[in-house]
Motif scaffolding. Structure first.
Motif, PDB file in Angstrom:
ATOM      1  N   ILE A 141      -4.431  -5.215  -3.210  1.00 13.63           N
ATOM      2  CA  ILE A 141      -4.447  -5.789  -4.520  1.00 13.63           C
ATOM      3  C   ILE A 141      -3.090  -5.614  -5.478  1.00 13.63           C
ATOM      4  N   LEU A 142      -2.323  -4.556  -5.392  1.00 17.96           N
ATOM      5  CA  LEU A 142      -1.212  -4.386  -5.942  1.00 17.96           C
ATOM      6  C   LEU A 142      -0.328  -5.277  -5.439  1.00 17.96           C
ATOM      7  N   ARG A 143      -0.113  -5.562  -4.194  1.00 16.09           N
ATOM      8  CA  ARG A 143       1.034  -6.231  -3.780  1.00 16.09           C
ATOM      9  C   ARG A 143       0.500  -8.094  -4.027  1.00 16.09           C
ATOM     10  N   SER A 203      -3.822  -6.787 -17.771  1.00 14.16           N
ATOM     11  CA  SER A 203      -2.640  -6.252 -18.117  1.00 14.16           C
ATOM     12  C   SER A 203      -2.651  -4.704 -17.571  1.00 14.16           C
ATOM     13  N   ALA A 204      -4.033  -4.193 -17.187  1.00 15.34           N
ATOM     14  CA  ALA A 204      -3.838  -2.723 -16.626  1.00 15.34           C
ATOM     15  C   ALA A 204      -3.210  -2.826 -15.194  1.00 15.34           C
ATOM     16  N   LEU A 205      -3.713  -3.873 -14.582  1.00 20.36           N
ATOM     17  CA  LEU A 205      -3.211  -4.024 -13.153  1.00 20.36           C
ATOM     18  C   LEU A 205      -1.624  -4.268 -13.211  1.00 20.36           C
ATOM     19  N   HIS A 213       2.915 -10.524  -6.032  1.00 17.29           N
ATOM     20  CA  HIS A 213       3.378 -11.550  -5.462  1.00 17.29           C
ATOM     21  C   HIS A 213       2.883 -12.843  -6.590  1.00 17.29           C
ATOM     22  N   LEU A 214       1.875 -12.844  -7.006  1.00 14.92           N
ATOM     23  CA  LEU A 214       1.378 -13.840  -7.892  1.00 14.92           C
ATOM     24  C   LEU A 214       2.075 -13.968  -9.317  1.00 14.92           C
ATOM     25  N   GLY A 229       6.459   0.341  -9.124  1.00 12.62           N
ATOM     26  CA  GLY A 229       7.738  -0.093  -8.524  1.00 12.62           C
ATOM     27  C   GLY A 229       7.589  -1.451  -7.719  1.00 12.62           C
ATOM     28  N   LEU A 230       6.469  -2.243  -8.060  1.00  7.10           N
ATOM     29  CA  LEU A 230       6.206  -3.549  -7.307  1.00  7.10           C
ATOM     30  C   LEU A 230       6.984  -4.840  -8.122  1.00  7.10           C
TER      31      LEU A 230
END
Length: 195
Positions: free
Chosen positions: A21-23, A61-63, A27-28, A71-72
């Motif tokens: 989910i984070l990646r 926004s939290a995500l 990316h998006l 650091g992504l």
């Protein structure tokens, strides 16, 4: 025995889903910006249900804030240590200004502000990572020890003033000119510089 292995698999799957989910979000976000980021798109790219995302993050926004803190989204913004605190702060500020000139940099600032206003915990985490517990404060403390800044300098306030000024300029979409980083650092350091 089978029951225990199923539980272990579930925990691994959950961590794998969180990372996916984070990646996907990073990316998006980088591909289309904050305003065009949709939970449905994140879920589809990560291969999870939308409910899985909402289980860990209450809002977009939290995500995005979590991606930043992991650091992504941005390059490492660690403050250099060349032995000259003023030159290091100028180089660091100028590097941030360069990032903020990009459309994705502006979107990032908007998402950080939105995340902090929606969630007090996110606001505290962002404050800690950008101000009080950041490399800025640590670098300033090293400069006091090295005699570059005066003893008794208010390090937390200096760090907050510098980061706050950078964020304010980004939010106001004020064009950044050559020499702005140096003028800002001179103003924020003020009387803290050792003579």
């Amino acid at each position: 025995m089978t029951h225990m292995s199923q539980r272990r698999r579930g925990a691994v799957r959950s961590e794998a889903a969180r990372v996916a989910i984070l990646r996907a979000t990073a990316h998006l976000f980088q591909a289309s910006g904050y305003d065009n980021l949709a939970m449905e798109s994140i879920a589809a790219e990560a291969g999870v249900a939308k409910q899985t995302i909402y289980r860990w993050w209450p809002s977009k926004s939290a995500l995005v804030a979590e991606c930043l803190l992991e650091g992504l989204l941005m390059p490492d913004l660690g403050l250099p240590d060349t032995g000259d605190v003023k030159a290091d702060l100028i180089a660091w500020t100028d590097r941030i200004f360069t990032i903020l000139r990009e459309p994705s940099g502006e979107s990032l600032v908007r998402s950080l502000i939105a995340a902090a206003t929606e969630n007090a915990d996110i606001g505290r985490r962002l404050h800690d990572s950008l101000g009080t517990e950041s490399s800025v404060t640590g670098r300033l403390a090293d400069a006091v020890e090295a005699g570059q800044l005066r003893d008794g300098s208010r390090l937390q306030e200096i760090a907050e003033a510098l980061v706050g000024a950078v964020l304010l300029r980004a939010l106001g979409r004020i064009p950044i000119a050559a020499g702005d980083a140096e003028r800002l650092v001179d103003t924020v350091l003020g009387g803290a510089l050792a003579r």
